[in-house]
Write an enzyme that holds these catalytic residues in place. Structure first.
Site, mmCIF file in Angstrom:
data_model
loop_
_atom_site.group_PDB
_atom_site.id
_atom_site.type_symbol
_atom_site.label_atom_id
_atom_site.label_comp_id
_atom_site.label_asym_id
_atom_site.label_seq_id
_atom_site.Cartn_x
_atom_site.Cartn_y
_atom_site.Cartn_z
ATOM 1 N N CYS A 1 -26.680 -70.051 -71.258
ATOM 2 C CA CYS A 1 -27.645 -69.468 -70.297
ATOM 3 C C CYS A 1 -26.961 -68.379 -69.462
ATOM 4 O O CYS A 1 -25.865 -68.588 -68.936
ATOM 5 C CB CYS A 1 -28.192 -70.569 -69.394
ATOM 6 S SG CYS A 1 -29.431 -69.938 -68.233
ATOM 7 N N CYS B 1 -25.966 -70.657 -62.095
ATOM 8 C CA CYS B 1 -26.209 -71.821 -61.221
ATOM 9 C C CYS B 1 -24.918 -72.655 -61.142
ATOM 10 O O CYS B 1 -24.437 -73.146 -62.175
ATOM 11 C CB CYS B 1 -27.355 -72.666 -61.756
ATOM 12 S SG CYS B 1 -28.811 -71.679 -62.190
ATOM 13 N N CYS C 1 -24.448 -76.035 -63.047
ATOM 14 C CA CYS C 1 -25.007 -76.253 -64.381
ATOM 15 C C CYS C 1 -23.996 -76.089 -65.523
ATOM 16 O O CYS C 1 -23.389 -75.029 -65.690
ATOM 17 C CB CYS C 1 -26.195 -75.329 -64.613
ATOM 18 S SG CYS C 1 -27.011 -75.702 -66.185
ATOM 19 N N CYS D 1 -40.300 -84.392 -71.580
ATOM 20 C CA CYS D 1 -39.972 -83.128 -70.904
ATOM 21 C C CYS D 1 -38.989 -82.322 -71.753
ATOM 22 O O CYS D 1 -37.892 -82.794 -72.058
ATOM 23 C CB CYS D 1 -39.375 -83.446 -69.537
ATOM 24 S SG CYS D 1 -38.995 -81.966 -68.608
ATOM 25 N N CYS E 1 -44.143 -81.974 -70.568
ATOM 26 C CA CYS E 1 -43.581 -81.176 -69.472
ATOM 27 C C CYS E 1 -42.591 -80.209 -70.118
ATOM 28 O O CYS E 1 -41.973 -80.542 -71.132
ATOM 29 C CB CYS E 1 -42.864 -82.091 -68.484
ATOM 30 S SG CYS E 1 -42.046 -81.200 -67.139
ATOM 31 N N CYS F 1 -43.996 -79.609 -61.260
ATOM 32 C CA CYS F 1 -42.902 -80.555 -61.044
ATOM 33 C C CYS F 1 -41.798 -79.735 -60.384
ATOM 34 O O CYS F 1 -41.273 -78.801 -60.998
ATOM 35 C CB CYS F 1 -42.447 -81.125 -62.390
ATOM 36 S SG CYS F 1 -40.922 -82.092 -62.287
ATOM 37 N N ARG G 1 -39.348 -88.562 -58.221
ATOM 38 C CA ARG G 1 -38.512 -89.053 -59.334
ATOM 39 C C ARG G 1 -37.052 -89.191 -58.934
ATOM 40 O O ARG G 1 -36.428 -88.221 -58.470
ATOM 41 C CB ARG G 1 -38.634 -88.137 -60.555
ATOM 42 C CG ARG G 1 -37.840 -88.697 -61.757
ATOM 43 C CD ARG G 1 -38.120 -87.959 -63.057
ATOM 44 N NE ARG G 1 -39.533 -87.882 -63.278
ATOM 45 C CZ ARG G 1 -40.228 -86.738 -63.324
ATOM 46 N NH1 ARG G 1 -39.619 -85.591 -63.203
ATOM 47 N NH2 ARG G 1 -41.518 -86.770 -63.502
HETATM 48 N N1 SAM Z 1 -33.167 -73.221 -67.123
HETATM 49 C C1 SAM Z 1 -34.263 -73.815 -66.493
HETATM 50 C C2 SAM Z 1 -34.205 -73.742 -64.988
HETATM 51 O O1 SAM Z 1 -33.145 -73.549 -64.437
HETATM 52 O O2 SAM Z 1 -35.249 -73.900 -64.374
HETATM 53 C C3 SAM Z 1 -34.532 -75.241 -66.910
HETATM 54 C C4 SAM Z 1 -33.393 -76.196 -67.107
HETATM 55 S S1 SAM Z 1 -32.422 -76.579 -65.681
HETATM 56 C C5 SAM Z 1 -31.115 -77.502 -66.401
HETATM 57 C C6 SAM Z 1 -33.420 -77.744 -64.791
HETATM 58 C C7 SAM Z 1 -32.882 -78.322 -63.520
HETATM 59 O O3 SAM Z 1 -31.877 -79.276 -63.805
HETATM 60 C C8 SAM Z 1 -32.211 -77.389 -62.537
HETATM 61 O O4 SAM Z 1 -33.115 -76.668 -61.770
HETATM 62 C C9 SAM Z 1 -31.427 -78.373 -61.660
HETATM 63 O O5 SAM Z 1 -32.202 -78.796 -60.565
HETATM 64 C C10 SAM Z 1 -31.170 -79.543 -62.611
HETATM 65 N N2 SAM Z 1 -29.747 -79.651 -62.918
HETATM 66 C C11 SAM Z 1 -29.027 -78.859 -63.735
HETATM 67 N N3 SAM Z 1 -27.733 -79.236 -63.772
HETATM 68 C C12 SAM Z 1 -27.630 -80.305 -62.947
HETATM 69 C C13 SAM Z 1 -26.540 -81.124 -62.546
HETATM 70 N N4 SAM Z 1 -25.305 -80.913 -62.984
HETATM 71 N N5 SAM Z 1 -26.787 -82.138 -61.690
HETATM 72 C C14 SAM Z 1 -28.035 -82.361 -61.228
HETATM 73 N N6 SAM Z 1 -29.102 -81.602 -61.563
HETATM 74 C C15 SAM Z 1 -28.901 -80.583 -62.410
HETATM 75 C C1 DTB Z 2 -34.748 -82.150 -63.138
HETATM 76 O O1 DTB Z 2 -35.039 -82.020 -61.936
HETATM 77 N N1 DTB Z 2 -33.667 -82.748 -63.585
HETATM 78 C C2 DTB Z 2 -33.586 -82.689 -65.014
HETATM 79 C C3 DTB Z 2 -34.937 -81.995 -65.390
HETATM 80 N N2 DTB Z 2 -35.495 -81.687 -64.123
HETATM 81 C C4 DTB Z 2 -34.953 -80.875 -66.320
HETATM 82 C C5 DTB Z 2 -32.359 -82.065 -65.526
HETATM 83 C C6 DTB Z 2 -31.101 -82.749 -65.060
HETATM 84 C C7 DTB Z 2 -29.943 -82.109 -65.731
HETATM 85 C C8 DTB Z 2 -28.660 -82.793 -65.444
HETATM 86 C C9 DTB Z 2 -27.517 -82.121 -66.121
HETATM 87 C C10 DTB Z 2 -27.582 -82.103 -67.616
HETATM 88 O O2 DTB Z 2 -27.849 -83.156 -68.249
HETATM 89 O O3 DTB Z 2 -27.314 -81.050 -68.197
HETATM 90 FE FE1 SF4 Z 3 -29.557 -71.733 -66.850
HETATM 91 FE FE2 SF4 Z 3 -28.644 -74.076 -66.090
HETATM 92 FE FE3 SF4 Z 3 -29.395 -72.312 -64.262
HETATM 93 FE FE4 SF4 Z 3 -31.264 -73.503 -65.836
HETATM 94 S S1 SF4 Z 3 -29.950 -74.502 -64.323
HETATM 95 S S2 SF4 Z 3 -31.122 -71.344 -65.298
HETATM 96 S S3 SF4 Z 3 -30.069 -73.731 -67.726
HETATM 97 S S4 SF4 Z 3 -27.681 -72.078 -65.692
#
Ligand code: SAM
Ligand code: DTB
Ligand code: SF4
Length: 361
Positions: free
Chosen positions: A89, A93, A96, A133, A164, A224, A297
Site C-alpha cells: 500500500c 499509516c 500498518c 468483511c 462489508c 463502519c 466492536r
Molecule cells: N486500506 C484501507 C484503509 O486504510 O481504510 C483498508 C484497510 S486498513 C488495514 C483498515 C483499518 O485497520 C485501519 O484504518 C486501521 O484502523 C486498522 N489497522 C490497521 N493496522 C492496524 C494495527 N496494526 N493495529 C490495529 N488496527 C490496525
Molecule cells: C478495523 O477497524 N479493524 C480491522 C478492520 N477494521 C478492517 C483491521 C485490523 C487490522 C489489524 C492489523 C492486520 O491484521 O493487518
Molecule cells: Fe494502506 Fe494500511 Fe493505511 Fe490501509 S491502513 S491505507 S492498508 S497503509
C-alpha cells in the site's frame, strides 16, 4: 413461566415480574434497561472528557444501562475478516504492516480470485459469522478493482451473509457501484483525533477520511467507522475521535475500537507505550454512551488481551467481535478459545436470523 415481553422495557406501574424475557433470553428484573437515550450529534469535547473522567464503576454502569436500553443483553455479533489484496500500500499509516514504507515482512499479493473469496465467506458463515468483511491494502481502488470486488460482493451476498468492504478512499460513484452490487457496510476508520492523525499518517488528511464517509453515507451504505487505541495518543485524542464519530450526520452503524497490534517494522511498534487496559475499556464505554444504537466492536488486539479484559469490554457495551484466526495480516484468537469464552460468560453469538431481524446496525 415468565411473561415474555416484546419491548425491552418493563412496565413502570405495578409489581415487575421476577424476570424479564426478551427474545428468548431471561434476565432478573433488577437488570431491566433504563429508557433509551436520545441520539445526539452535538457532543462537546469537555462533555466527553467528563464521561471519560467518571469513576470507572460509574462509567461502566452508565454504559451497561445504555447498552441494555438499546440492545439485547448477552449477545455478540461476529464478523470475519479476509484480506483480499494484501501489502504494497502506498500510504504511510504508522501502525500498518501493509504499507510499502515499512519493512514488516508482509508480502505484496495480487487480488484474490473471486471463487477463493466466496469459499472463505462460506467457511466463515459455517463457523457462525454473520458478516464477512473484505479488506484491501489500497489508497483507493481502481475501476478494474471495483468491478472484481462488485462480483465478490454479489456472490458473497447471495450466500445470505452480510457484506462489508474496506478499500480505502472512494469517490461518490464508486460508493454507488458498491451499493448497487449489494454491499451492506463500508469500513473506513477515522483512527484518532484530527490533530493526532497528522502525526501518524502524512499521505492523506483527516478531511479525506470524512469525505469518503460522506460518499458512503450518501450512497446509503451502512457506515463502519472507528479507530485505534494505543498509538501514543492522549485521552483528549481518544475523546476527540469519539466526538468526531458521534457528531457525524448519522452515527456509524458499527464502531470498531482496535487496540494497536504493534507489528515490528512499523514506526508505532518502535516505541509504543502499551495502553492501559482499563483506559481501553473506558474508550469502549464512552463509545457505547455516545452512539447508543451502534454495534461497538471489540476489534484488533484481542489476541493480546486476557479473558478478564475482554469481559470488561463486553460489560462496557462492546457487542461485536472479529471472529476467526486471522484479522488481515495478524493473528486473532482461535475460534475454540472465543467459543469457550462466550460460553463461560453465557453470551450468545448472534444468529443470521437475529442479525436480519435487527435490520440496522
Ligand atoms: N486500506 C484501507 C484503509 O486504510 O481504510 C483498508 C484497510 S486498513 C488495514 C483498515 C483499518 O485497520 C485501519 O484504518 C486501521 O484502523 C486498522 N489497522 C490497521 N493496522 C492496524 C494495527 N496494526 N493495529 C490495529 N488496527 C490496525
Ligand atoms: C478495523 O477497524 N479493524 C480491522 C478492520 N477494521 C478492517 C483491521 C485490523 C487490522 C489489524 C492489523 C492486520 O491484521 O493487518
Ligand atoms: Fe494502506 Fe494500511 Fe493505511 Fe490501509 S491502513 S491505507 S492498508 S497503509
Amino acid at each position: 413461566m415468565n411473561a415474555v415481553v416484546s419491548s425491552p422495557f418493563l412496565p413502570v406501574d405495578g409489581l415487575p415480574p421476577a424476570q424479564v424475557c426478551q427474545d428468548g433470553l431471561c434476565q432478573p428484573a433488577s437488570l431491566r434497561p433504563s429508557p433509551a437515550s436520545p441520539l445526539r450529534h452535538d457532543w462537546t469535547l469537555p462533555e466527553v472528557e467528563a464521561l471519560f473522567d467518571q469513576p470507572f464503576m460509574d462509567l461502566l454502569f452508565h454504559a451497561q444501562q445504555v447498552h441494555r436500553a438499546h440492545h439485547v443483553a448477552n449477545r455478540v455479533q461476529m464478523s470475519t475478516l479476509l484480506s483480499i489484496k494484501t501489502g504494497g500500500c502506498p500510504e504511510d499509516c504508522g501502525y500498518c504492516p501493509q504499507s510499502i514504507h515499512y519493512d514488516t515482512g508482509v508480502a505484496r499479493d495480487d487480488m484474490m480470485p473471486v471463487a477463493a473469496v466466496v469459499d472463505a465467506a462460506r467457511r466463515a458463515q459455517a463457523a457462525g459469522a454473520t458478516r464477512f468483511c473484505m479488506g484491501a491494502a489500497f489508497r483507493s481502488p481502481k475501476k478494474r478493482d471495483i468491478e472484481r470486488i462488485a462480483q465478490m460482493i454479489r456472490e458473497v451476498s447471495a450466500l445470505g451473509i452480510e457484506t462489508c468492504a474496506t478499500l480505502g478512499m472512494l469517490t461518490p460513484e464508486q460508493a454507488h457501484e458498491l451499493k448497487d452490487a449489494g454491499l451492506d457496510y463500508y469500513n473506513h476508520n477515522v483512527d484518532s483525533s484530527e490533530s493526532y492523525y497528522r502525526k501518524i499518517i502524512s499521505t492523506r488528511t483527516y478531511q479525506h477520511r470524512l469525505d469518503t464517509l460522506a460518499a458512503v453515507r450518501n450512497a446509503h451504505l451502512k457506515v463502519c467507522s472507528g479507530g485505534i487505541v494505543g498509538m501514543g495518543e492522549t485521552r483528549l485524542d481518544r475523546a476527540g475521535m469519539l466526538v468526531t464519530l458521534a457528531n457525524l450526520p448519522e452515527h456509524p452503524h458499527s464502531v470498531p475500537i482496535n487496540q494497536l497490534v504493534a507489528v515490528e517494522g512499523t514506526p508505532l511498534a518502535a516505541d509504543h507505550p502499551v495502553v492501559d487496559g482499563l483506559e481501553f475499556v473506558r474508550t469502549i464505554a464512552v463509545a457505547r454512551i455516545l452512539m447508543p444504537q451502534a454495534q461497538v466492536r471489540l476489534s484488533a488486539g484481542r489476541e493480546a488481551m486476557s479473558e478478564e479484559l475482554q469481559t470488561l469490554a463486553f460489560l462496557a457495551g462492546a457487542n461485536s467481535i472479529f471472529y476467526g484466526e486471522k484479522l488481515l495480516t495478524t493473528g486473532n484468537p482461535d475460534v475454540e478459545r472465543d467459543r469457550a469464552l462466550l460460553d463461560k460468560l453465557k453470551i450468545q453469538a448472534e444468529t443470521q436470523a437475529q442479525t436480519d431481524a435487527r435490520g440496522c446496525c
